[in-house]
Design a protein around this motif. Structure first.
Motif, PDB file in Angstrom:
ATOM      1  N   GLU A  12       0.826  -1.204   0.000  1.00 51.84           N
ATOM      2  CA  GLU A  12       0.000   0.000   0.000  1.00 51.84           C
ATOM      3  C   GLU A  12       0.864   1.260   0.000  1.00 51.84           C
ATOM      4  OE1 GLU A  12      -3.249   2.243  -0.422  1.00 51.84           O
ATOM      5  OE2 GLU A  12      -3.233   0.062  -0.483  1.00 51.84           O
ATOM      6  N   SER A  13       2.056   1.182   0.588  1.00 54.23           N
ATOM      7  CA  SER A  13       2.955   2.347   0.623  1.00 54.23           C
ATOM      8  C   SER A  13       3.374   2.786  -0.780  1.00 54.23           C
ATOM      9  CB  SER A  13       4.190   2.046   1.467  1.00 54.23           C
ATOM     10  OG  SER A  13       4.911   0.947   0.918  1.00 54.23           O
ATOM     11  N   ILE A  14       3.339   1.890  -1.737  1.00 49.97           N
ATOM     12  CA  ILE A  14       3.622   2.226  -3.132  1.00 49.97           C
ATOM     13  C   ILE A  14       2.339   2.664  -3.828  1.00 49.97           C
ATOM     14  CG2 ILE A  14       4.323   1.280  -5.375  1.00 49.97           C
ATOM     15  CD1 ILE A  14       6.256  -0.551  -3.820  1.00 49.97           C
ATOM     16  N   LEU A  15       1.282   1.882  -3.678  1.00 49.78           N
ATOM     17  CA  LEU A  15       0.024   2.166  -4.370  1.00 49.78           C
ATOM     18  C   LEU A  15      -0.545   3.530  -4.003  1.00 49.78           C
ATOM     19  CD1 LEU A  15      -1.741  -1.317  -4.156  1.00 49.78           C
ATOM     20  CD2 LEU A  15      -0.592  -0.291  -6.135  1.00 49.78           C
ATOM     21  N   GLU A  16      -0.392   3.955  -2.759  1.00 54.24           N
ATOM     22  CA  GLU A  16      -0.957   5.233  -2.339  1.00 54.24           C
ATOM     23  C   GLU A  16      -0.257   6.426  -2.976  1.00 54.24           C
ATOM     24  OE1 GLU A  16      -0.546   5.102   1.904  1.00 54.24           O
ATOM     25  OE2 GLU A  16       1.565   5.725   1.848  1.00 54.24           O
ATOM     26  N   LYS A  17       0.887   6.205  -3.584  1.00 57.88           N
ATOM     27  CA  LYS A  17       1.653   7.290  -4.199  1.00 57.88           C
ATOM     28  C   LYS A  17       1.413   7.419  -5.698  1.00 57.88           C
ATOM     29  CE  LYS A  17       5.218   6.894  -0.756  1.00 57.88           C
ATOM     30  NZ  LYS A  17       6.548   6.419  -0.432  1.00 57.88           N
ATOM     31  N   LEU A  18       0.600   6.532  -6.270  1.00 58.03           N
ATOM     32  CA  LEU A  18       0.417   6.488  -7.719  1.00 58.03           C
ATOM     33  C   LEU A  18      -1.057   6.586  -8.108  1.00 58.03           C
ATOM     34  CD1 LEU A  18       2.798   3.481  -8.431  1.00 58.03           C
ATOM     35  CD2 LEU A  18       3.325   5.919  -8.732  1.00 58.03           C
ATOM     36  N   ASP A  19      -1.292   7.151  -9.278  1.00 61.13           N
ATOM     37  CA  ASP A  19      -2.618   7.156  -9.893  1.00 61.13           C
ATOM     38  C   ASP A  19      -2.526   6.215 -11.093  1.00 61.13           C
ATOM     39  OD1 ASP A  19      -5.108   7.694 -10.942  1.00 61.13           O
ATOM     40  OD2 ASP A  19      -4.640   9.743 -11.556  1.00 61.13           O
ATOM     41  N   LEU A  20      -2.979   4.989 -10.900  1.00 59.17           N
ATOM     42  CA  LEU A  20      -2.848   3.954 -11.927  1.00 59.17           C
ATOM     43  C   LEU A  20      -4.125   3.885 -12.752  1.00 59.17           C
ATOM     44  CD1 LEU A  20      -1.200   1.196  -9.723  1.00 59.17           C
ATOM     45  CD2 LEU A  20      -0.065   2.796 -11.276  1.00 59.17           C
ATOM     46  N   VAL A  21      -3.960   3.939 -14.078  1.00 57.70           N
ATOM     47  CA  VAL A  21      -5.080   3.876 -15.013  1.00 57.70           C
ATOM     48  C   VAL A  21      -4.879   2.633 -15.870  1.00 57.70           C
ATOM     49  CG1 VAL A  21      -6.282   5.051 -16.893  1.00 57.70           C
ATOM     50  CG2 VAL A  21      -5.252   6.396 -15.040  1.00 57.70           C
ATOM     51  N   PHE A  22      -5.875   1.747 -15.872  1.00 56.83           N
ATOM     52  CA  PHE A  22      -5.786   0.464 -16.567  1.00 56.83           C
ATOM     53  C   PHE A  22      -6.637   0.503 -17.831  1.00 56.83           C
ATOM     54  CE2 PHE A  22      -3.523  -1.872 -13.343  1.00 56.83           C
ATOM     55  CZ  PHE A  22      -3.734  -1.098 -12.210  1.00 56.83           C
ATOM     56  N   LEU A  23      -6.065   0.022 -18.927  1.00 54.22           N
ATOM     57  CA  LEU A  23      -6.740   0.030 -20.219  1.00 54.22           C
ATOM     58  C   LEU A  23      -6.802  -1.379 -20.783  1.00 54.22           C
ATOM     59  CD1 LEU A  23      -7.895   1.673 -22.646  1.00 54.22           C
ATOM     60  CD2 LEU A  23      -5.522   1.852 -23.478  1.00 54.22           C
ATOM     61  N   ASP A  24      -8.001  -1.784 -21.240  1.00 59.44           N
ATOM     62  CA  ASP A  24      -8.135  -3.055 -21.960  1.00 59.44           C
ATOM     63  C   ASP A  24      -7.692  -2.866 -23.398  1.00 59.44           C
ATOM     64  OD1 ASP A  24      -9.161  -5.076 -20.224  1.00 59.44           O
ATOM     65  OD2 ASP A  24     -11.127  -4.096 -20.254  1.00 59.44           O
ATOM     66  N   ALA A  25      -7.053  -3.881 -23.941  1.00 59.22           N
ATOM     67  CA  ALA A  25      -6.681  -3.874 -25.353  1.00 59.22           C
ATOM     68  C   ALA A  25      -7.939  -3.833 -26.210  1.00 59.22           C
ATOM     69  CB  ALA A  25      -5.853  -5.108 -25.692  1.00 59.22           C
ATOM     70  N   ARG A  26      -7.753  -3.444 -27.440  1.00 61.62           N
ATOM     71  CA  ARG A  26      -8.869  -3.271 -28.378  1.00 61.62           C
ATOM     72  C   ARG A  26      -9.447  -4.596 -28.872  1.00 61.62           C
ATOM     73  NH1 ARG A  26      -8.269   0.060 -34.045  1.00 61.62           N
ATOM     74  NH2 ARG A  26     -10.351  -0.327 -34.775  1.00 61.62           N
ATOM     75  N   TYR A  27      -8.617  -5.620 -28.946  1.00 61.37           N
ATOM     76  CA  TYR A  27      -9.034  -6.858 -29.601  1.00 61.37           C
ATOM     77  C   TYR A  27      -9.335  -7.971 -28.606  1.00 61.37           C
ATOM     78  CZ  TYR A  27      -7.130  -4.338 -33.515  1.00 61.37           C
ATOM     79  OH  TYR A  27      -6.889  -3.370 -34.456  1.00 61.37           O
ATOM     80  N   PRO A  28     -10.521  -8.599 -28.722  1.00 64.07           N
ATOM     81  CA  PRO A  28     -10.802  -9.786 -27.901  1.00 64.07           C
ATOM     82  C   PRO A  28      -9.797 -10.886 -28.230  1.00 64.07           C
ATOM     83  CG  PRO A  28     -12.802  -8.981 -28.975  1.00 64.07           C
ATOM     84  CD  PRO A  28     -11.640  -8.236 -29.581  1.00 64.07           C
ATOM     85  N   SER A  29      -9.534 -11.732 -27.274  1.00 62.22           N
ATOM     86  CA  SER A  29      -8.583 -12.819 -27.459  1.00 62.22           C
ATOM     87  C   SER A  29      -8.986 -13.696 -28.639  1.00 62.22           C
ATOM     88  CB  SER A  29      -8.520 -13.654 -26.191  1.00 62.22           C
ATOM     89  OG  SER A  29      -7.659 -14.743 -26.359  1.00 62.22           O
ATOM     90  N   ALA A  30      -8.035 -13.972 -29.514  1.00 62.62           N
ATOM     91  CA  ALA A  30      -8.292 -14.806 -30.695  1.00 62.62           C
ATOM     92  C   ALA A  30      -7.928 -16.265 -30.444  1.00 62.62           C
ATOM     93  CB  ALA A  30      -7.496 -14.266 -31.881  1.00 62.62           C
ATOM     94  N   GLY A  31      -7.591 -16.576 -29.211  1.00 65.15           N
ATOM     95  CA  GLY A  31      -7.222 -17.948 -28.886  1.00 65.15           C
ATOM     96  C   GLY A  31      -7.303 -18.164 -27.391  1.00 65.15           C
ATOM     97  N   LYS A  32      -6.811 -19.304 -26.968  1.00 65.78           N
ATOM     98  CA  LYS A  32      -6.850 -19.686 -25.557  1.00 65.78           C
ATOM     99  C   LYS A  32      -5.894 -18.820 -24.739  1.00 65.78           C
ATOM    100  CE  LYS A  32      -6.280 -23.769 -22.620  1.00 65.78           C
ATOM    101  NZ  LYS A  32      -7.480 -23.616 -21.844  1.00 65.78           N
ATOM    102  N   SER A  33      -6.367 -18.387 -23.589  1.00 62.45           N
ATOM    103  CA  SER A  33      -5.536 -17.603 -22.682  1.00 62.45           C
ATOM    104  C   SER A  33      -4.813 -18.535 -21.716  1.00 62.45           C
ATOM    105  CB  SER A  33      -6.394 -16.621 -21.891  1.00 62.45           C
ATOM    106  OG  SER A  33      -5.616 -15.995 -20.888  1.00 62.45           O
ATOM    107  N   SER A  34      -3.582 -18.204 -21.390  1.00 65.41           N
ATOM    108  CA  SER A  34      -2.820 -19.006 -20.430  1.00 65.41           C
ATOM    109  C   SER A  34      -3.325 -18.819 -19.003  1.00 65.41           C
ATOM    110  CB  SER A  34      -1.336 -18.651 -20.515  1.00 65.41           C
ATOM    111  OG  SER A  34      -1.139 -17.305 -20.148  1.00 65.41           O
ATOM    112  N   VAL A  35      -4.226 -17.860 -18.787  1.00 65.61           N
ATOM    113  CA  VAL A  35      -4.746 -17.619 -17.437  1.00 65.61           C
ATOM    114  C   VAL A  35      -6.164 -18.167 -17.242  1.00 65.61           C
ATOM    115  CG1 VAL A  35      -3.249 -15.620 -17.080  1.00 65.61           C
ATOM    116  CG2 VAL A  35      -5.580 -15.285 -17.949  1.00 65.61           C
ATOM    117  N   GLU A  36      -6.690 -18.891 -18.253  1.00 64.29           N
ATOM    118  CA  GLU A  36      -8.009 -19.510 -18.100  1.00 64.29           C
ATOM    119  C   GLU A  36      -7.979 -20.441 -16.892  1.00 64.29           C
ATOM    120  OE1 GLU A  36      -9.695 -21.314 -21.637  1.00 64.29           O
ATOM    121  OE2 GLU A  36      -9.024 -19.625 -22.850  1.00 64.29           O
ATOM    122  N   GLY A  37      -9.027 -20.378 -16.082  1.00 65.78           N
ATOM    123  CA  GLY A  37      -9.079 -21.191 -14.879  1.00 65.78           C
ATOM    124  C   GLY A  37      -8.450 -20.512 -13.675  1.00 65.78           C
ATOM    125  N   ILE A  38      -7.675 -19.469 -13.917  1.00 68.75           N
ATOM    126  CA  ILE A  38      -7.062 -18.686 -12.836  1.00 68.75           C
ATOM    127  C   ILE A  38      -7.805 -17.362 -12.687  1.00 68.75           C
ATOM    128  CG2 ILE A  38      -4.948 -17.583 -12.006  1.00 68.75           C
ATOM    129  CD1 ILE A  38      -3.434 -19.653 -13.803  1.00 68.75           C
TER     130      ILE A  38
END
Length: 130
Positions: free
Chosen positions: A34-60
């Motif tokens: 939290e000592s790091i997170l409280e010092k930053l304004d983080l903005v998250f962006l999704d990519a434009r393209y839906p996944s065209a194949g299997k994700s390595s994080v499926e199930g996670i």
């Protein structure tokens, strides 16, 4: 798009990895102290393209999954698709939602973070860095 911290702090545009999402990267980063997170304004962006194949994080992590651009590895070269469109998408987001003080990326997002500052001189709109 999601934000973790309040305005007035360094604004960092965060780009997720191949076939993951902004929500997944945000979940991973929330594990930082939290000592790091409280010092930053983080903005998250999704990519434009839906996944065209299997994700390595499926199930996670739950879908949806996205990819910034596509590629095919051949014996003697790699062929990229939608790379220029990807750069334009991020550029448009930065112009509309900037300025940003920096970039943070994971995997495919990290490769874009390395590319964008080098393109500042070549692409007239990528001027939202200090």
């Amino acid at each position: 798009m999601a934000k973790i911290c309040a305005p007035g702090k360094p604004r960092i545009l965060c780009l997720h990895g191949f076939r993951t999402s902004a929500a997944i990267l945000e979940t991973q980063i929330r594990k930082w102290p939290e000592s790091i997170l409280e010092k930053l304004d983080l903005v998250f962006l999704d990519a434009r393209y839906p996944s065209a194949g299997k994700s390595s994080v499926e199930g996670i992590f739950d879908p949806p999954y996205y990819e910034w651009f596509q590629f095919q590895v051949h014996q003697d070269h790699t062929e990229y698709q939608n790379y220029e469109e990807c750069i334009a998408y991020i550029e448009d987001f930065m112009v509309q939602n900037g300025p940003f003080d920096g970039l943070l990326g994971f995997s495919q997002g990290a490769s874009l973070c390395a590319t964008l500052p080098g393109m500042q001189e070549e692409v007239r709109h990528i001027s939202t860095f200090p």
